[in-house]
Enzyme design. Structure first.
Site, PDB file in Angstrom:
ATOM      1  N   ASN A 142     -16.675  19.189  26.469  1.00 24.16           N
ATOM      2  CA  ASN A 142     -15.616  18.362  27.048  1.00 24.16           C
ATOM      3  C   ASN A 142     -14.665  19.276  27.837  1.00 24.16           C
ATOM      4  OD1 ASN A 142     -13.069  17.093  27.337  1.00 24.16           O
ATOM      5  ND2 ASN A 142     -13.653  15.570  25.820  1.00 24.16           N
TER       6      ASN A 142
ATOM      7  N   ASP B 298     -11.999  18.373  29.674  1.00 24.05           N
ATOM      8  CA  ASP B 298     -10.703  17.754  29.986  1.00 24.05           C
ATOM      9  C   ASP B 298      -9.563  18.775  30.081  1.00 24.05           C
ATOM     10  OD1 ASP B 298     -11.927  15.304  29.783  1.00 24.05           O
ATOM     11  OD2 ASP B 298     -11.051  14.797  27.838  1.00 24.05           O
ATOM     12  N   HIS B 299      -9.576  19.733  29.140  1.00 20.80           N
ATOM     13  CA  HIS B 299      -8.374  20.570  29.050  1.00 20.80           C
ATOM     14  C   HIS B 299      -8.326  21.682  30.093  1.00 20.80           C
ATOM     15  CE1 HIS B 299      -6.865  18.030  26.077  1.00 20.80           C
ATOM     16  NE2 HIS B 299      -7.901  18.220  25.281  1.00 20.80           N
TER      17      HIS B 299
ATOM     18  N   ARG C  59       0.443  22.558  36.850  1.00 19.07           N
ATOM     19  CA  ARG C  59       1.094  23.054  38.057  1.00 19.07           C
ATOM     20  C   ARG C  59       0.803  22.192  39.292  1.00 19.07           C
ATOM     21  NH1 ARG C  59       3.455  28.255  37.656  1.00 19.07           N
ATOM     22  NH2 ARG C  59       4.379  28.145  35.587  1.00 19.07           N
TER      23      ARG C  59
ATOM     24  N   HIS D  38     -13.028  12.700  29.938  1.00 21.58           N
ATOM     25  CA  HIS D  38     -12.322  11.458  29.600  1.00 21.58           C
ATOM     26  C   HIS D  38     -11.343  11.147  30.724  1.00 21.58           C
ATOM     27  CE1 HIS D  38      -9.686   9.300  26.294  1.00 21.58           C
ATOM     28  NE2 HIS D  38     -10.014   8.502  27.298  1.00 21.58           N
TER      29      HIS D  38
ATOM     30  N   ARG E  57      -8.511   9.251  31.462  1.00 24.99           N
ATOM     31  CA  ARG E  57      -7.527   8.447  30.728  1.00 24.99           C
ATOM     32  C   ARG E  57      -6.755   7.558  31.678  1.00 24.99           C
ATOM     33  NH1 ARG E  57      -6.479  10.534  25.241  1.00 24.99           N
ATOM     34  NH2 ARG E  57      -4.937   8.894  25.153  1.00 24.99           N
TER      35      ARG E  57
ATOM     36  N   ARG F 221      -3.905  12.053  32.684  1.00 21.48           N
ATOM     37  CA  ARG F 221      -3.187  13.280  32.312  1.00 21.48           C
ATOM     38  C   ARG F 221      -4.043  14.527  32.493  1.00 21.48           C
ATOM     39  NH1 ARG F 221      -2.669  12.404  25.833  1.00 21.48           N
ATOM     40  NH2 ARG F 221      -1.838  10.415  26.525  1.00 21.48           N
TER      41      ARG F 221
ATOM     42  N   GLU G  33     -16.031   9.465  28.978  1.00 26.36           N
ATOM     43  CA  GLU G  33     -15.276   8.774  27.932  1.00 26.36           C
ATOM     44  C   GLU G  33     -14.301   7.833  28.611  1.00 26.36           C
ATOM     45  OE1 GLU G  33     -13.367  11.672  25.541  1.00 26.36           O
ATOM     46  OE2 GLU G  33     -15.226  12.524  24.831  1.00 26.36           O
TER      47      GLU G  33
ATOM     48  N   THR H  31      -4.030  12.813  21.559  1.00 30.25           N
ATOM     49  CA  THR H  31      -5.468  12.839  21.773  1.00 30.25           C
ATOM     50  C   THR H  31      -6.021  11.560  21.154  1.00 30.25           C
ATOM     51  OG1 THR H  31      -7.504  14.095  21.364  1.00 30.25           O
ATOM     52  CG2 THR H  31      -5.825  14.190  19.652  1.00 30.25           C
ATOM     53  N   THR H  32      -7.327  11.367  21.236  1.00 32.37           N
ATOM     54  CA  THR H  32      -7.919  10.140  20.695  1.00 32.37           C
ATOM     55  C   THR H  32      -7.854  10.204  19.173  1.00 32.37           C
ATOM     56  OG1 THR H  32      -9.380  10.234  22.586  1.00 32.37           O
ATOM     57  CG2 THR H  32      -9.903   8.617  20.916  1.00 32.37           C
TER      58      THR H  32
ATOM     59  N   GLU I  43     -20.784   7.675  18.412  1.00 28.96           N
ATOM     60  CA  GLU I  43     -20.269   9.026  18.153  1.00 28.96           C
ATOM     61  C   GLU I  43     -19.284   8.910  17.001  1.00 28.96           C
ATOM     62  OE1 GLU I  43     -19.179  11.488  21.499  1.00 28.96           O
ATOM     63  OE2 GLU I  43     -17.675  12.533  20.306  1.00 28.96           O
TER      64      GLU I  43
ATOM     65  N   HIS J 206     -14.891  15.699  17.795  1.00 30.25           N
ATOM     66  CA  HIS J 206     -13.425  15.727  17.690  1.00 30.25           C
ATOM     67  C   HIS J 206     -12.982  16.777  16.668  1.00 30.25           C
ATOM     68  CE1 HIS J 206      -9.710  13.935  19.164  1.00 30.25           C
ATOM     69  NE2 HIS J 206      -9.210  14.486  18.078  1.00 30.25           N
ATOM     70  N   GLY J 207     -12.232  17.731  17.155  1.00 26.58           N
ATOM     71  CA  GLY J 207     -11.649  18.744  16.277  1.00 26.58           C
ATOM     72  C   GLY J 207     -12.643  19.768  15.758  1.00 26.58           C
TER      73      GLY J 207
ATOM     74  N   GLY K 242     -14.506  20.055  22.812  1.00 24.46           N
ATOM     75  CA  GLY K 242     -13.672  20.365  23.963  1.00 24.46           C
ATOM     76  C   GLY K 242     -12.547  21.335  23.676  1.00 24.46           C
ATOM     77  N   HIS K 243     -11.490  20.840  23.049  1.00 23.92           N
ATOM     78  CA  HIS K 243     -10.228  21.578  22.971  1.00 23.92           C
ATOM     79  C   HIS K 243     -10.412  22.998  22.444  1.00 23.92           C
ATOM     80  CE1 HIS K 243      -6.318  22.696  21.168  1.00 23.92           C
ATOM     81  NE2 HIS K 243      -5.855  22.137  22.266  1.00 23.92           N
TER      82      HIS K 243
HETATM   83  N1  PXP Z   1     -15.637  13.118  21.570  1.00 21.19           N
HETATM   84  C1  PXP Z   1     -14.761  12.172  21.946  1.00 21.19           C
HETATM   85  C2  PXP Z   1     -15.229  10.763  22.023  1.00 21.19           C
HETATM   86  C3  PXP Z   1     -13.432  12.511  22.290  1.00 21.19           C
HETATM   87  O1  PXP Z   1     -12.565  11.539  22.657  1.00 21.19           O
HETATM   88  C4  PXP Z   1     -13.043  13.865  22.251  1.00 21.19           C
HETATM   89  C5  PXP Z   1     -11.656  14.245  22.644  1.00 21.19           C
HETATM   90  O2  PXP Z   1     -11.389  13.811  23.923  1.00 21.19           O
HETATM   91  C6  PXP Z   1     -14.002  14.809  21.880  1.00 21.19           C
HETATM   92  C7  PXP Z   1     -15.278  14.409  21.515  1.00 21.19           C
HETATM   93  C8  PXP Z   1     -13.688  16.263  21.855  1.00 21.19           C
HETATM   94  O3  PXP Z   1     -12.709  16.544  20.904  1.00 21.19           O
HETATM   95  P1  PXP Z   1     -12.066  17.971  20.867  1.00 21.19           P
HETATM   96  O4  PXP Z   1     -11.382  18.163  22.191  1.00 21.19           O
HETATM   97  O5  PXP Z   1     -11.117  17.887  19.720  1.00 21.19           O
HETATM   98  O6  PXP Z   1     -13.174  18.952  20.657  1.00 21.19           O
END
Ligand code: PXP
Length: 255
Positions: A10, A12-13, A21, A46, A48, A52, A73, A103-104, A154, A197-198, A219-220
């Protein structure tokens, strides 16, 4: 035979940092290219409602940059449905979205939202997009996913990750068991289970070892680690931990 576990990254970040910036650096497209170059199996992004991190114009650029499947997503809204139908990602993962959340934070209430989700799932599926529902690992939500005809779920691993972080072994074990049991039930129902997630280097291996889970989306933590070791190394290390937890087909270690 145990299947190879896919890693979706992921990105996103990367866009979160870019947007801090307002310019175009760092570019999530470059991150997608790096993920492809080190053997990642997919890109997750994702879009959103508040934009963001990932922005509309990123989607086509990400799709053009690599051959990796894009897992979009999205919230279950008419706006996102229209965007998904326009971009035709490989997969669309429907997530709950609250504007004020960081976050979700929880899974989608697939059971309570059946009537809202049904037309969205069918329109995405009709367009050839593989629909995934981001749900808590519960039999109620899994049954709802089955009724909706989703080919993929998921499981939200956030509670497991929190319990692990708190050092609460009993809670971690309970959360883990819930995910493992529901992954087996999903497979019995003919639904492909994913998880995310996490997830971190420290907590990924038990989840990666659950034999029915086909894909992890992370992701994060990876983007955070990339600050210190580079994205290539972060993805490689995660891949290695996943492989160590689940010997790959052909290694002679699987049934
Ligand atoms: N899967 C889904 C459906 C998510 O919404 C997210 C966070 O956007 C992730 C996986 C990844 O989570 P993380 O960024 O905590 O690894």
């Amino acid at each position: 035979m145990t299947q190879r576990l896919r890693l979706g990254v992921n990105i996103d970040h990367v866009a979160t940092i870019r947007n801090a910036r307002g310019g175009d650096h760092p570019d999530p497209v470059r991150a997608a290219e790096i993920v492809a170059s080190v053997g990642g199996d997919g890109i997750t992004a994702h879009l959103r409602e508040d934009r963001r991190h990932i922005r509309d114009e990123d989607l086509a650029r990400i799709q053009a940059a690599t051959n990796l499947p894009l897992n979009l997503e999205m919230a279950a809204t008419e706006e996102m449905l229209e965007i998904a139908l326009r971009h035709k990602p490989h997969a669309a993962c429907i997530v709950p979205e609250k504007r004020e959340e960081r976050t979700t934070e929880g899974g989608l209430d697939a059971a309570g939202l059946h009537n809202q989700l049904a037309p969205i799932v069918s329109r995405l599926s009709d367009a050839g997009i593989r629909v995934s529902l981001f749900i808590e690992a519960s039999d109620r939500q899994l049954e709802a996913a089955r009724r909706l005809g989703a080919p993929v779920v998921e499981f939200h691993t956030g509670e497991y990750a929190h319990a692990h972080l708190d050092g609460d072994e009993a809670r971690t074990a309970r959360e883990f068991q819930r995910i493992a049991d529901m992954a087996a039930l999903a497979a019995d129902m003919g639904i492909e289970p994913h998880a995310g997630h996490g997830l971190t280097y420290e907590n990924v291996q038990p989840i990666a070892a659950i034999p029915h889970i086909a894909e992890l989306n992370i992701g994060h933590y990876l983007i955070g680690e990339a600050i210190f070791v580079g994205l290539e190394n972060a993805v490689r290390r995660m891949r290695q931990l996943m492989d160590d937890a689940r010997p790959s087909p052909g290694s002679g270690l699987v049934e």
